[in-house]
Design a protein around this motif. Structure first.
Motif, mmCIF file in Angstrom:
data_model
loop_
_atom_site.group_PDB
_atom_site.id
_atom_site.type_symbol
_atom_site.label_atom_id
_atom_site.label_comp_id
_atom_site.label_asym_id
_atom_site.label_seq_id
_atom_site.Cartn_x
_atom_site.Cartn_y
_atom_site.Cartn_z
ATOM 1 N N LEU A 116 0.827 -1.204 0.000
ATOM 2 C CA LEU A 116 0.000 0.000 0.000
ATOM 3 C C LEU A 116 0.862 1.255 0.000
ATOM 4 C CD1 LEU A 116 -2.847 1.243 0.198
ATOM 5 C CD2 LEU A 116 -2.596 1.176 2.681
ATOM 6 N N ILE A 117 1.953 1.238 0.769
ATOM 7 C CA ILE A 117 2.854 2.393 0.807
ATOM 8 C C ILE A 117 3.490 2.616 -0.559
ATOM 9 C CG2 ILE A 117 4.958 3.318 1.836
ATOM 10 C CD1 ILE A 117 4.273 1.791 4.373
ATOM 11 N N LEU A 118 3.970 1.533 -1.179
ATOM 12 C CA LEU A 118 4.585 1.656 -2.501
ATOM 13 C C LEU A 118 3.574 2.142 -3.533
ATOM 14 C CD1 LEU A 118 6.814 -1.560 -2.580
ATOM 15 C CD2 LEU A 118 7.553 0.801 -2.265
ATOM 16 N N GLY A 119 2.343 1.644 -3.438
ATOM 17 C CA GLY A 119 1.309 2.105 -4.358
ATOM 18 C C GLY A 119 0.990 3.576 -4.178
ATOM 19 N N THR A 120 0.956 4.021 -2.927
ATOM 20 C CA THR A 120 0.694 5.436 -2.657
ATOM 21 C C THR A 120 1.816 6.320 -3.186
ATOM 22 O OG1 THR A 120 -0.513 4.817 -0.654
ATOM 23 C CG2 THR A 120 0.183 7.103 -0.849
ATOM 24 N N LEU A 121 3.055 5.900 -2.953
ATOM 25 C CA LEU A 121 4.192 6.675 -3.458
ATOM 26 C C LEU A 121 4.223 6.691 -4.980
ATOM 27 C CD1 LEU A 121 6.999 5.555 -0.976
ATOM 28 C CD2 LEU A 121 5.722 7.699 -0.975
ATOM 29 N N SER A 122 3.872 5.569 -5.598
ATOM 30 C CA SER A 122 3.844 5.518 -7.067
ATOM 31 C C SER A 122 2.775 6.453 -7.623
ATOM 32 C CB SER A 122 3.588 4.082 -7.530
ATOM 33 O OG SER A 122 4.608 3.219 -7.099
ATOM 34 N N ALA A 123 1.603 6.444 -6.988
ATOM 35 C CA ALA A 123 0.537 7.340 -7.441
ATOM 36 C C ALA A 123 0.924 8.804 -7.243
ATOM 37 C CB ALA A 123 -0.755 7.027 -6.685
ATOM 38 N N THR A 124 1.599 9.100 -6.135
ATOM 39 C CA THR A 124 2.051 10.470 -5.889
ATOM 40 C C THR A 124 3.081 10.901 -6.923
ATOM 41 O OG1 THR A 124 1.677 10.151 -3.515
ATOM 42 C CG2 THR A 124 3.047 12.011 -4.169
#
Length: 333
Positions: free
Chosen positions: A301-309
């Motif tokens: 979830l953290i990696l997905g959030t950073l990727s989206a950001t």
């Protein structure tokens, strides 16, 4: 003769960055004050402490006392940094020749400009409350992580006679039930807090970087804006890393159980049944701290959030308008 008029972006970016940092910090400090007061008045923190203690009598936390002290030491350093930053930001007002609208409003909050120092005292207190709330959250999450890690170690090193293994497996099933209850209580206490912090940090980080991107012209401008960027990074990491570690360690329990050869060899139907029951109990993908129940905080979830950001930032960078340079032409002889 042509004279080029360059915009003094460093001073503008500095002022804008400090204003944004101050406003965001105050907003999150108010939220943190509300959450901390509610936790104390409702007794949720004390109840959570009791549930964590019942699991294994804090054996996991006691085995990692040094790491807990190191975490407290880092937060003390952050206390000093935020206090120094607030003092410098307040002193900046008295050395400026011109003030922004935000600075003027702050100076007139108590009608007399001489009373502006009261706002600085209030800000320092609110920042300390924000850090205290973050420290409470991280400490409880780390305590849960240490308890799960200790239980994981016990499962991995479980050995002895067949009768001892049966007895220990029965005890471990009950221990894991208590750990699951403690982590569920941890989620109930902090799920809204994590949602509020992430909901404020991520959008503000994106749109503020977008605004700063339109005025950054050198590495100096980036360094000037570094405090705000570091604040967002610290706020994001403090809310996500500790819960992600808890979730990851919970997912590793079944792997530790399956890798313990003493449990499965030689084959014993009763031990096999007990181990299978414990293994099925460990299959709880949602065990951890969630974002208000929407999703469990984990590394993916953290990696997905950073990727989206990062994707949003790249899109906003492509849509960045061209910098307009005004040129004033002076006619001379």
């Amino acid at each position: 003769m042509a004279k080029t008029m360059f915009y003094k972006s460093s001073f503008y970016v500095l002022d804008m960055s400090l204003q944004l940092l101050s406003m965001i910090w105050h907003f999150e400090s108010i939220l943190s004050t509300i959450f901390l007061a509610y936790w104390q008045l409702s007794g949720q923190l004390e109840g959570l402490k009791i549930k964590l203690e019942v699991c294994q009598n804090f054996k996991g936390a006691r085995s990692k006392t040094k790491q807990l002290y190191d975490g407290a030491r880092w937060f003390l350093i952050l206390y000093v940094i935020t206090t120094v930053f607030n003092i410098c930001y307040s002193a900046k007002f008295y050395f400026e020749k011109s003030h922004s609208v935000w600075a003027v409003l702050i100076s007139e909050m108590f009608y007399y400009k001489q009373l502006r120092f009261i706002m600085s005292i209030i800000s320092s207190y609110m920042y300390s409350v924000w850090l205290t709330t973050t420290y409470v959250f991280v400490t409880y999450a780390n305590a849960a992580y240490f308890e799960v890690a200790y239980f994981n170690k016990e499962i991995r090193n479980l050995s002895g006679s067949r009768a001892e293994i049966k007895r220990k497996l029965l005890e471990n099933i009950e221990t894991f039930r208590l750990i699951s209850e403690a982590i569920s209580e941890l989620d109930m206490v902090f799920r809204l807090y994590t949602f509020a912090m992430l909901a404020t940090v991520i959008p503000i980080l994106i749109f503020t970087l977008m605004m700063l991107n339109q005025h950054l012209s050198s590495v100096t401008d980036f360094l000037i804006c570094a405090p705000f960027i570091l604040f967002c990074i610290c706020a994001f990491c403090s809310v996500t890393i500790a819960p992600a570690r808890v979730h990851e360690k919970c997912q590793n329990l079944k792997h530790s159980l399956c890798r313990n050869k003493d449990i499965w060899q030689p084959h014993d139907p009763e031990i096999y049944q007990l181990a299978s029951a414990l293994s099925s109990h460990c299959e709880q993908n949602g065990l951890g701290i969630s974002i208000w129940g929407f999703a469990t905080l984990s590394r993916p979830l953290i990696l997905g959030t950073l990727s989206a950001t990062a994707m949003m930032m790249s899109l906003l960078t492509d849509l960045k308008p061209e910098r307009i340079i005004e040129v004033e032409v002076e006619e001379g002889n």
